[in-house]
Write a protein that holds these residues in place. Structure first.
Motif, PDB file in Angstrom:
ATOM      1  N   MET A 253       0.830  -1.207   0.000  1.00  0.00           N
ATOM      2  CA  MET A 253       0.000   0.000   0.000  1.00  0.00           C
ATOM      3  C   MET A 253       0.865   1.257   0.000  1.00  0.00           C
ATOM      4  SD  MET A 253      -2.972  -1.347   2.636  1.00  0.00           S
ATOM      5  CE  MET A 253      -4.026   0.080   2.446  1.00  0.00           C
ATOM      6  N   ILE A 254       1.979   1.216   0.739  1.00  0.00           N
ATOM      7  CA  ILE A 254       2.925   2.338   0.730  1.00  0.00           C
ATOM      8  C   ILE A 254       3.496   2.508  -0.676  1.00  0.00           C
ATOM      9  CG2 ILE A 254       5.158   3.164   1.597  1.00  0.00           C
ATOM     10  CD1 ILE A 254       4.527   1.683   4.233  1.00  0.00           C
ATOM     11  N   GLY A 255       3.780   1.375  -1.325  1.00  0.00           N
ATOM     12  CA  GLY A 255       4.342   1.402  -2.674  1.00  0.00           C
ATOM     13  C   GLY A 255       3.457   2.127  -3.671  1.00  0.00           C
ATOM     14  N   ASN A 256       2.141   2.045  -3.474  1.00  0.00           N
ATOM     15  CA  ASN A 256       1.229   2.752  -4.372  1.00  0.00           C
ATOM     16  C   ASN A 256       1.401   4.262  -4.267  1.00  0.00           C
ATOM     17  OD1 ASN A 256      -0.334   0.554  -5.574  1.00  0.00           O
ATOM     18  ND2 ASN A 256      -1.048   0.165  -3.505  1.00  0.00           N
ATOM     19  N   ILE A 257       1.603   4.743  -3.060  1.00  0.00           N
ATOM     20  CA  ILE A 257       1.804   6.180  -2.855  1.00  0.00           C
ATOM     21  C   ILE A 257       3.141   6.613  -3.450  1.00  0.00           C
ATOM     22  CG2 ILE A 257       2.046   7.995  -1.117  1.00  0.00           C
ATOM     23  CD1 ILE A 257       0.283   6.234   0.721  1.00  0.00           C
ATOM     24  N   VAL A 258       4.173   5.796  -3.201  1.00  0.00           N
ATOM     25  CA  VAL A 258       5.503   6.081  -3.740  1.00  0.00           C
ATOM     26  C   VAL A 258       5.466   6.104  -5.262  1.00  0.00           C
ATOM     27  CG1 VAL A 258       7.865   5.204  -3.944  1.00  0.00           C
ATOM     28  CG2 VAL A 258       6.686   5.105  -1.740  1.00  0.00           C
ATOM     29  N   ALA A 259       4.750   5.146  -5.841  1.00  0.00           N
ATOM     30  CA  ALA A 259       4.679   5.040  -7.300  1.00  0.00           C
ATOM     31  C   ALA A 259       4.068   6.285  -7.927  1.00  0.00           C
ATOM     32  CB  ALA A 259       3.859   3.811  -7.691  1.00  0.00           C
ATOM     33  N   GLY A 260       3.007   6.802  -7.312  1.00  0.00           N
ATOM     34  CA  GLY A 260       2.363   7.998  -7.843  1.00  0.00           C
ATOM     35  C   GLY A 260       3.346   9.156  -7.957  1.00  0.00           C
ATOM     36  N   GLY A 309       5.361  -1.635  -8.800  1.00  0.00           N
ATOM     37  CA  GLY A 309       5.256  -2.420 -10.028  1.00  0.00           C
ATOM     38  C   GLY A 309       3.852  -2.444 -10.599  1.00  0.00           C
ATOM     39  N   ALA A 310       2.851  -2.549  -9.730  1.00  0.00           N
ATOM     40  CA  ALA A 310       1.462  -2.562 -10.190  1.00  0.00           C
ATOM     41  C   ALA A 310       1.110  -1.268 -10.903  1.00  0.00           C
ATOM     42  CB  ALA A 310       0.527  -2.788  -9.004  1.00  0.00           C
ATOM     43  N   ASN A 311       1.569  -0.155 -10.362  1.00  0.00           N
ATOM     44  CA  ASN A 311       1.319   1.143 -10.989  1.00  0.00           C
ATOM     45  C   ASN A 311       2.084   1.293 -12.299  1.00  0.00           C
ATOM     46  OD1 ASN A 311      -0.171   3.316  -8.986  1.00  0.00           O
ATOM     47  ND2 ASN A 311       0.814   1.661  -7.864  1.00  0.00           N
ATOM     48  N   ILE A 312       3.301   0.777 -12.330  1.00  0.00           N
ATOM     49  CA  ILE A 312       4.092   0.815 -13.566  1.00  0.00           C
ATOM     50  C   ILE A 312       3.386   0.033 -14.662  1.00  0.00           C
ATOM     51  CG2 ILE A 312       6.187  -0.119 -14.639  1.00  0.00           C
ATOM     52  CD1 ILE A 312       7.727   0.747 -12.161  1.00  0.00           C
ATOM     53  N   ASN A 313       2.844  -1.125 -14.308  1.00  0.00           N
ATOM     54  CA  ASN A 313       2.144  -1.949 -15.296  1.00  0.00           C
ATOM     55  C   ASN A 313       0.987  -1.181 -15.940  1.00  0.00           C
ATOM     56  OD1 ASN A 313       3.801  -4.139 -14.836  1.00  0.00           O
ATOM     57  ND2 ASN A 313       2.414  -5.124 -13.381  1.00  0.00           N
ATOM     58  N   CYS A 336      -1.885  -8.648 -16.600  1.00  0.00           N
ATOM     59  CA  CYS A 336      -1.474  -8.961 -15.228  1.00  0.00           C
ATOM     60  C   CYS A 336      -1.900 -10.367 -14.830  1.00  0.00           C
ATOM     61  CB  CYS A 336      -2.050  -7.938 -14.260  1.00  0.00           C
ATOM     62  SG  CYS A 336      -1.254  -6.331 -14.338  1.00  0.00           S
ATOM     63  N   ASN A 337      -3.135 -10.745 -15.178  1.00  0.00           N
ATOM     64  CA  ASN A 337      -3.615 -12.084 -14.851  1.00  0.00           C
ATOM     65  C   ASN A 337      -2.849 -13.161 -15.598  1.00  0.00           C
ATOM     66  OD1 ASN A 337      -6.282 -12.332 -13.065  1.00  0.00           O
ATOM     67  ND2 ASN A 337      -6.370 -10.381 -14.135  1.00  0.00           N
ATOM     68  N   ILE A 338      -2.520 -12.901 -16.857  1.00  0.00           N
ATOM     69  CA  ILE A 338      -1.722 -13.857 -17.627  1.00  0.00           C
ATOM     70  C   ILE A 338      -0.331 -13.973 -17.011  1.00  0.00           C
ATOM     71  CG2 ILE A 338      -0.598 -14.266 -19.864  1.00  0.00           C
ATOM     72  CD1 ILE A 338      -3.063 -12.895 -21.153  1.00  0.00           C
ATOM     73  N   GLY A 339       0.233 -12.830 -16.622  1.00  0.00           N
ATOM     74  CA  GLY A 339       1.556 -12.836 -15.998  1.00  0.00           C
ATOM     75  C   GLY A 339       1.576 -13.621 -14.701  1.00  0.00           C
ATOM     76  N   THR A 340       0.529 -13.453 -13.893  1.00  0.00           N
ATOM     77  CA  THR A 340       0.422 -14.204 -12.644  1.00  0.00           C
ATOM     78  C   THR A 340       0.353 -15.702 -12.920  1.00  0.00           C
ATOM     79  OG1 THR A 340      -0.711 -12.380 -11.523  1.00  0.00           O
ATOM     80  CG2 THR A 340      -0.987 -14.582 -10.582  1.00  0.00           C
ATOM     81  N   THR A 341      -0.428 -16.079 -13.920  1.00  0.00           N
ATOM     82  CA  THR A 341      -0.574 -17.498 -14.277  1.00  0.00           C
ATOM     83  C   THR A 341       0.751 -18.088 -14.741  1.00  0.00           C
ATOM     84  OG1 THR A 341      -2.871 -17.110 -14.941  1.00  0.00           O
ATOM     85  CG2 THR A 341      -1.822 -19.130 -15.730  1.00  0.00           C
ATOM     86  N   ILE A 342       1.437 -17.370 -15.638  1.00  0.00           N
ATOM     87  CA  ILE A 342       2.720 -17.851 -16.160  1.00  0.00           C
ATOM     88  C   ILE A 342       3.760 -17.944 -15.042  1.00  0.00           C
ATOM     89  CG2 ILE A 342       4.688 -17.247 -17.645  1.00  0.00           C
ATOM     90  CD1 ILE A 342       2.671 -16.062 -19.617  1.00  0.00           C
ATOM     91  N   GLY A 343       3.860 -16.879 -14.251  1.00  0.00           N
ATOM     92  CA  GLY A 343       4.846 -16.856 -13.175  1.00  0.00           C
ATOM     93  C   GLY A 343       4.621 -17.953 -12.156  1.00  0.00           C
ATOM     94  N   THR A 344       3.368 -18.173 -11.782  1.00  0.00           N
ATOM     95  CA  THR A 344       3.040 -19.225 -10.812  1.00  0.00           C
ATOM     96  C   THR A 344       3.379 -20.600 -11.362  1.00  0.00           C
ATOM     97  OG1 THR A 344       1.244 -17.863  -9.923  1.00  0.00           O
ATOM     98  CG2 THR A 344       1.195 -20.208  -9.398  1.00  0.00           C
ATOM     99  N   ALA A 345       3.098 -20.823 -12.642  1.00  0.00           N
ATOM    100  CA  ALA A 345       3.387 -22.124 -13.268  1.00  0.00           C
ATOM    101  C   ALA A 345       4.886 -22.383 -13.317  1.00  0.00           C
ATOM    102  CB  ALA A 345       2.783 -22.173 -14.668  1.00  0.00           C
ATOM    103  N   ILE A 346       5.648 -21.379 -13.763  1.00  0.00           N
ATOM    104  CA  ILE A 346       7.112 -21.546 -13.865  1.00  0.00           C
ATOM    105  C   ILE A 346       7.735 -21.668 -12.480  1.00  0.00           C
ATOM    106  CG2 ILE A 346       9.267 -20.483 -14.638  1.00  0.00           C
ATOM    107  CD1 ILE A 346       7.683 -19.158 -16.887  1.00  0.00           C
ATOM    108  N   GLY A 347       7.247 -20.863 -11.540  1.00  0.00           N
ATOM    109  CA  GLY A 347       7.748 -20.953 -10.164  1.00  0.00           C
ATOM    110  C   GLY A 347       7.526 -22.334  -9.591  1.00  0.00           C
ATOM    111  N   GLY A 348       6.365 -22.911  -9.872  1.00  0.00           N
ATOM    112  CA  GLY A 348       6.074 -24.275  -9.405  1.00  0.00           C
ATOM    113  C   GLY A 348       7.026 -25.289  -9.994  1.00  0.00           C
TER     114      GLY A 348
END
Length: 389
Positions: A253-260, A309-313, A336-348
């Protein structure tokens, strides 16, 4: 005008919190849901995975379809759908009905979120837009982080149904606030579907999509297994792991403020340097993983970076298609959802192949791909190249 803008952004933040809370909050009550519907925990997991899958598929299409309708009416439609779906979830004892009550609002999820980002950006000057969007992202972070423990606490202290009531109430508050305080927002420039879809013909759009997919993969490919990492590598207790997850969420949540602030001050430099800073944190993550005290500090910094990162995306895809903001935000949500799916699969795969401590490799690999596409976009579309976006 400034007060109206602040109130509008606050209402949008509550709305996004309610929607993300509905999506993620069930994670904390999955065992209870499995018992309630008399299904296995893995089958109950469909309430989460199917929701995410529908969001990924509907991300580009639904915001596009509703992009020419009065924004207030669309937001009320989405929030109303979430309220009704949550009410059905409270009373149903049939698992199939519960799944349907999850799928239908999931279809509308990208519409509200994409509108929230667009409306927040439009409510302030172009220079202040990143700050406005970052405030809405606080609702996203809060929905992901706060919703899970709150739902779990309510279910454990009262009942499962009361946890579902919590989801419905938050969305109802957002609905009422939107109805009473958000002005009518007719679409000033009704872009044809063809014009909006035409952004997909541009190389810069696809470069941005690929970058966002792998930036999100870099974060969530590791975060998805963070609890397991803390358990097996750092050897933390269950209570300590919970504290670490809360630290990550608060830092997010702090990161969101920093990102702005960073994106408002120098967006280009922020985007380019981000993969290197996150990569450095993953080096520390790997080296100091077995040690609790350093991991607390690393987790805090990592959480801030995840928020940034979320704000950058969102910024990176939006800046590639500024003339079709609603469609661009839909592309952002799907990416973002595709990235989460890919990252989770590769991480596994890394965990099962060489061990939990090596899950950070998915972060490194994803960051390399994302940086290459970011650098390529910057090179091709630098001012000296004089290419129009």
């Amino acid at each position: 005008m400034a007060k109206q803008s602040k109130l509008l952004i606050f209402i949008l933040t509550i709305g996004v919190f309610g929607i993300i809370n509905t999506e993620m909050g069930v994670i904390g009550i999955l065992p209870s849901l499995a018992d309630h519907f008399e299904v296995s925990v893995s089958k109950a997991g469909l309430l989460v995975s199917l929701f995410a899958l529908v969001v990924a598929v509907s991300g580009p299409t639904m915001p596009l379809l509703f992009s020419r309708i009065n924004r207030k009416k669309v937001m009320l439609l989405v929030l109303g759908t979430f309220v009704l779906a949550n009410i059905i979830s409270i009373y149903t004892t049939n698992f199939t009905v519960a799944l349907i009550a999850r799928v239908i609002p999931a279809l509308f999820h990208p519409i509200y979120c994409s509108l929230a980002f667009s409306v927040a950006a439009d409510s302030v000057s172009k220079e202040e837009a990143p700050k406005a969007v970052s405030k809405v992202f606080i609702g996203v972070s809060a929905g992901m982080v706060i919703g899970v423990p709150i739902a779990s606490f309510i279910a454990s202290t009262t009942s499962l149904q009361m946890a579902m009531v919590f989801f419905a109430v938050v969305n109802a508050i957002a609905f009422i606030a939107t109805l009473l305080f958000v002005p009518s927002m007719p679409v000033k420039e009704r872009l044809s579907y063809g014009v909006q879809l035409s952004v997909l013909k541009k190389i810069i759009t696809w470069q941005s999509i690929i970058a966002v997919i792998f930036l999100n993969s870099a974060i969530f490919g590791v975060y998805s297994y963070f609890a397991e990492y803390l358990k097996t590598v750092t050897t933390m207790s269950t209570n300590a792991i919970t504290i670490m997850l809360i630290v990550f969420g608060g830092a997010n949540m702090i990161g969101n403020i920093v990102a702005g602030r960073l994106l408002t001050k120098n967006a280009g430099k922020t985007v380019v340097t981000f993969p290197f800073i996150l990569g450095a944190i993953y080096v520390l993550f790997f080296l100091f993983g077995p040690f609790s005290a350093p991991m607390l500090f690393i987790t805090f910094i990592w959480g801030i970076l995840a928020g940034v990162g979320a704000n950058i995306n969102q910024y990176w895809i939006m800046s590639s298609a500024p003339k079709a903001p609603d469609f661009a935000n839909g592309l952002f949500l799907s990416s973002c959802n595709i990235g989460t799916t890919i990252g989770t699969a590769i991480g596994g795969l890394f965990i099962s192949g060489i061990g939990t401590q090596y899950v950070v490799l998915v972060g490194f690999l994803s960051l390399i791909v994302s940086f290459i596409t970011i650098a390529l976009r910057n090179y091709m579309y630098s001012p000296s190249k004089q290419l129009s976006i």
